[in-house]
Scaffold this motif. Sequence first.
Motif, short mmCIF file in Angstrom:
data_model
loop_
_atom_site.label_atom_id
_atom_site.label_comp_id
_atom_site.label_asym_id
_atom_site.label_seq_id
_atom_site.Cartn_x
_atom_site.Cartn_y
_atom_site.Cartn_z
N ASP A 1 0.86 -1.19 0.00
CA ASP A 1 0.00 0.00 0.00
C ASP A 1 0.89 1.23 0.00
O ASP A 1 1.49 1.58 1.02
N GLY A 2 0.99 1.91 -1.14
CA GLY A 2 1.87 3.06 -1.27
C GLY A 2 1.46 4.21 -0.36
O GLY A 2 2.32 4.91 0.18
N ARG A 3 0.17 4.42 -0.18
CA ARG A 3 -0.27 5.52 0.69
C ARG A 3 0.11 5.23 2.14
O ARG A 3 0.57 6.12 2.87
N LEU A 4 -0.06 3.99 2.58
CA LEU A 4 0.33 3.63 3.93
C LEU A 4 1.83 3.81 4.12
O LEU A 4 2.28 4.30 5.18
N ALA A 5 2.62 3.45 3.12
CA ALA A 5 4.06 3.63 3.20
C ALA A 5 4.40 5.11 3.41
O ALA A 5 5.24 5.46 4.24
N CYS A 6 3.74 5.99 2.65
CA CYS A 6 3.97 7.43 2.80
C CYS A 6 3.58 7.90 4.19
O CYS A 6 4.30 8.69 4.82
N GLU A 7 2.45 7.44 4.68
CA GLU A 7 1.99 7.84 6.01
C GLU A 7 2.97 7.39 7.09
O GLU A 7 3.24 8.12 8.04
N LEU A 8 3.52 6.19 6.96
CA LEU A 8 4.46 5.68 7.95
C LEU A 8 5.77 6.49 7.93
O LEU A 8 6.33 6.80 8.99
N VAL A 9 6.26 6.81 6.73
CA VAL A 9 7.48 7.60 6.64
C VAL A 9 7.25 8.98 7.24
O VAL A 9 8.08 9.49 8.02
#
Length: 217
Positions: A21-29
Amino acid sequence: MVRPLPTIGPTVKVLAAPHFDGRLACELVYANLERRWRARTRTDGRRPSSEKWRWQRIPTLSEDNRSAEVSLEKLLISTADDTWANAIPTARGLFDDGGRKANVDLAHRSGATIAFVELKWASNHPAYAAFEIVGYAMAWAQARFRAEEMGYVTDGTLRPVLATNAARWCVLAPASFYAGWDAEQLARFAASLDQGMNSFFTERLNSTCANSQGLFC
């Protein structure tokens, strides 16, 4: 989250991320950047270095730097016009743990759009490079969101490299950099990150992540 598997067959590497999930990856970073920012223990009132997120051109190569990618970066910037910049500082000194040097390799301004480029040639791998550029994108978003407290607003004007509402983030590398990787899986991985960054920038900053040409150049 995402890890390279050794091979499928004799030479093809794949990403073990069937539900990435690219959006989740962005949110985590971004959440990690925010956590580190809030946890800072500076008590002297100093802001992050004013050298961060500045448009600059540094064509000279230090004698002790033997990196092929840095050499290529310097060569490119030495022959480019003023619409190009390089070695844009992003994160060192922002947080108490210091961290390694974190510069965007290249940037190009075209009209209202600024393309930020992670240059790769002979180091790391595509997934690593993708997360590097996503990390820079999230650091840019944080600098934009916290521009006042980070000292990036002067006389009511936001620093130019942060002011664009159409930023593009990409990895620039030769075809050999992707050799041996499953092209279809890399494309899905990159598309998920593109979509994640697009939705993050739109919802959080009312800005555009202009990645219509894809994460991998």
